[in-house]
Design a protein around this motif. Structure first.
Motif, PDB file in Angstrom:
ATOM      1  N   CYS A 198      -5.346   5.106  -0.453  1.00  0.00           N
ATOM      2  CA  CYS A 198      -3.969   4.670  -0.753  1.00  0.00           C
ATOM      3  C   CYS A 198      -3.942   3.999  -2.119  1.00  0.00           C
ATOM      4  O   CYS A 198      -4.972   3.567  -2.636  1.00  0.00           O
ATOM      5  N   GLY A 199      -2.749   3.871  -2.663  1.00  0.00           N
ATOM      6  CA  GLY A 199      -2.572   3.007  -3.835  1.00  0.00           C
ATOM      7  C   GLY A 199      -2.253   1.600  -3.357  1.00  0.00           C
ATOM      8  O   GLY A 199      -1.805   1.413  -2.219  1.00  0.00           O
ATOM      9  N   ARG A 255      -5.507  11.772   6.981  1.00  0.00           N
ATOM     10  CA  ARG A 255      -4.410  10.803   6.806  1.00  0.00           C
ATOM     11  C   ARG A 255      -4.616   9.851   5.628  1.00  0.00           C
ATOM     12  O   ARG A 255      -5.752   9.486   5.321  1.00  0.00           O
ATOM     13  N   ARG A 256      -3.488   9.430   5.079  1.00  0.00           N
ATOM     14  CA  ARG A 256      -3.488   8.315   4.108  1.00  0.00           C
ATOM     15  C   ARG A 256      -2.442   7.326   4.622  1.00  0.00           C
ATOM     16  O   ARG A 256      -1.284   7.359   4.241  1.00  0.00           O
ATOM     17  N   ILE A 283       3.533   8.840  10.281  1.00  0.00           N
ATOM     18  CA  ILE A 283       2.487   8.027   9.629  1.00  0.00           C
ATOM     19  C   ILE A 283       3.150   7.289   8.475  1.00  0.00           C
ATOM     20  O   ILE A 283       3.821   7.919   7.640  1.00  0.00           O
ATOM     21  N   PRO A 284       3.000   5.941   8.430  1.00  0.00           N
ATOM     22  CA  PRO A 284       3.695   5.202   7.373  1.00  0.00           C
ATOM     23  C   PRO A 284       3.203   5.582   5.980  1.00  0.00           C
ATOM     24  O   PRO A 284       1.998   5.563   5.710  1.00  0.00           O
ATOM     25  N   GLY A 285       4.151   5.897   5.093  1.00  0.00           N
ATOM     26  CA  GLY A 285       3.797   6.224   3.716  1.00  0.00           C
ATOM     27  C   GLY A 285       3.728   4.973   2.853  1.00  0.00           C
ATOM     28  O   GLY A 285       3.161   4.980   1.758  1.00  0.00           O
ATOM     29  N   ARG A 286       4.309   3.891   3.381  1.00  0.00           N
ATOM     30  CA  ARG A 286       4.358   2.667   2.593  1.00  0.00           C
ATOM     31  C   ARG A 286       4.244   1.485   3.550  1.00  0.00           C
ATOM     32  O   ARG A 286       4.850   1.483   4.619  1.00  0.00           O
ATOM     33  N   PHE A 334       0.861  -1.192   0.000  1.00  0.00           N
ATOM     34  CA  PHE A 334       0.000   0.000   0.000  1.00  0.00           C
ATOM     35  C   PHE A 334       0.888   1.229   0.000  1.00  0.00           C
ATOM     36  O   PHE A 334       1.902   1.281   0.702  1.00  0.00           O
ATOM     37  N   THR A 335       0.500   2.231  -0.768  1.00  0.00           N
ATOM     38  CA  THR A 335       1.241   3.490  -0.794  1.00  0.00           C
ATOM     39  C   THR A 335       0.312   4.604  -0.354  1.00  0.00           C
ATOM     40  O   THR A 335      -0.739   4.830  -0.963  1.00  0.00           O
ATOM     41  N   GLY A 336       0.681   5.271   0.749  1.00  0.00           N
ATOM     42  CA  GLY A 336      -0.142   6.366   1.270  1.00  0.00           C
ATOM     43  C   GLY A 336       0.668   7.652   1.278  1.00  0.00           C
ATOM     44  O   GLY A 336       1.357   7.947   0.309  1.00  0.00           O
TER      45      GLY A 336
END
Ligand code: GLV
Ligand code: MN
Ligand code: MN
Length: 406
Positions: free
Chosen positions: A310-311, A229-230, A272-275, A214-216
């Motif tokens: 997210c992606g 958030r993402r 916040i985790p981006g990935r 997941f990509t956020g």
């Protein structure tokens, strides 16, 4: 009557347990120093069984006979999972060695047992690389691309450091063997729970593996309002829960699934985790069931990506290859268990992967299991009673004798 030496067999297993000893088990990852020592250990023992030893260019140890007559190939693997058990692999290798010592010196038995220790069954660099190389299913490009999943070392560098670079890889001589026989600890509770001595393996599960990412958006954990958030980590957690909720309705009676690793990037409490990335495995012996589950996995991942803003990317890393065990081999194990284990055997599928499923693509193959205490495996507490180890060896050697005799 196969005249095995229980004492010699246990001594061999205990010697191997000392190589890379960790707590009550071993830490012997592929191409580590203790793994290479274990390969040498076997190569030195093979002449006792009238076998010429060779360690080939992918780290397979092969013991070859010059005898005339039928040949049965037998073996398993010598590397372990990280910080894991002492019998997963070595039991089958030492049974094969003992069978070769007993049978190859018996003038009443025609032919010979040949021994193999397949490299990297435990998948540190890929999956079943050693046995797949032997059946001709690994290219040089596959080896160029392979890396150690723990420290990212390339397989080429590992082979170089091991002194194996440039050696030829041995491939199967078609028609040479009547088949392949492998013994293994059960790694489950079926035998122990029913006080049985031998599992006659009917089929081996296929293993499918996925990397889901997941990509956020990486951002500050204190100043970013919840609604803005993402969070890629939260999306992964939602996916795990949704899989557990929705898979059962579409799975088979023996399907299992596991999230073995989750990594959040950057992985800090105030960010916040981006990935978020997870490794996910599904096992079944029916590819149609897994196809259905893969479609469901993709559907759930997309739904969660949308809901989490997210992606997502779902990548299949490994396609399963379930295998059926040969009928004649199953019967031979059953008959040997009838003679040497009071008939206390049961036919059962294997939920663990084994090199036998790779060998089964080019020759008849069979497997037998011995009980695992508490069903524990892939953990250093893995164990089997000495008496069960010896009984299993008697059944194994008798099975070899039967397969060479008829
Ligand atoms: C083999 O070790 C497996 O993971 O099934
Ligand atoms: Mn194993
Ligand atoms: Mn294993």
């Amino acid at each position: 009557m196969p005249n095995i030496s229980g004492e010699r067999l246990l001594r061999d297993l205990y010697e191997l347990r000392k190589i890379g000893e960790y707590k009550t088990g071993v830490h012997r990852p592929t191409f580590s120093e203790p793994h290479l020592r274990a390969l040498e250990w076997l190569a030195q023992k093979l002449p006792q069984a009238s076998l010429a030893a060779e360690i080939d260019g992918i780290g397979n140890v092969l013991g070859t006979s010059a005898e005339a007559g039928p040949k049965l190939l037998a073996g398993s693997h010598l590397e372990s999972q990280n910080f894991a058990g002492w019998l997963d692999g070595p039991l089958g290798v030492v049974y094969a060695l003992e069978a070769a010592r007993v049978i190859n010196s018996d003038p009443n038995i025609q032919g010979a047992v040949e021994v193999a220790a397949w490299c990297d069954e435990e998948g540190h660099f890929g999956h079943f690389l050693g046995s797949r190389s032997y059946v001709g299913d690994v290219t040089d490009q596959d080896i160029d691309a392979a890396r150690d999943r723990t420290d990212n070392r390339t397989m080429r560098a590992a082979l170089q450091a091991a002194g194996l670079a440039g050696r030829p890889r041995v491939t199967a001589e078609r028609g040479r063997h009547v088949g392949y026989l492998e013994a293994h600890i059960e790694q489950g509770r079926t035998l122990e729970g029913s006080r049985l001595a031998i599992g006659v393996v009917t089929s081996i599960v296929g293993i499918w593996q996925y990397q889901i990412t997941f990509t956020g958006e990486q951002n500050h954990a204190g100043t970013t309002r919840m609604k803005d958030r993402r969070d890629a980590g939260l999306a992964l957690a939602r996916l795990c829960v949704a899989i557990d909720d929705r898979f059962p309705a579409r799975s088979g009676p023996r399907t299992v699934w596991t999230t073995g690793r989750i990594a959040l990037d950057p992985g800090a409490p105030s960010i916040i985790p981006g990935r978020g990335e997870m490794l996910f495995q599904v096992r079944d012996d029916d590819p149609e069931i897994v196809e259905r589950l893969e479609a469901l996995l993709r559907e759930i991942a997309t739904e969660i990506a949308v809901a989490s803003r997210c992606g997502v990317d779902v990548k299949r890393l490994r396609t399963g290859s379930p295998a059926m065990m040969d009928d004649r081999f199953q019967r031979a194990v059953e008959e040997a268990a009838s003679d040497f284990a009071e008939g206390r055997s049961v036919r059962m599928p294997s939920g663990a992967g084994h090199d036998a499923q790779v060998l089964a693509t080019i020759m008849p193959a069979g497997m037998l299991f011995v009980p695992s205490i508490g069903g524990i495996s892939h953990h250093w507490d893995e164990n089997t009673d000495d008496a069960d180890i010896i009984k299993g060896a008697e059944v194994f050697v008798e099975t070899c004798r039967r397969l060479l005799s008829n």
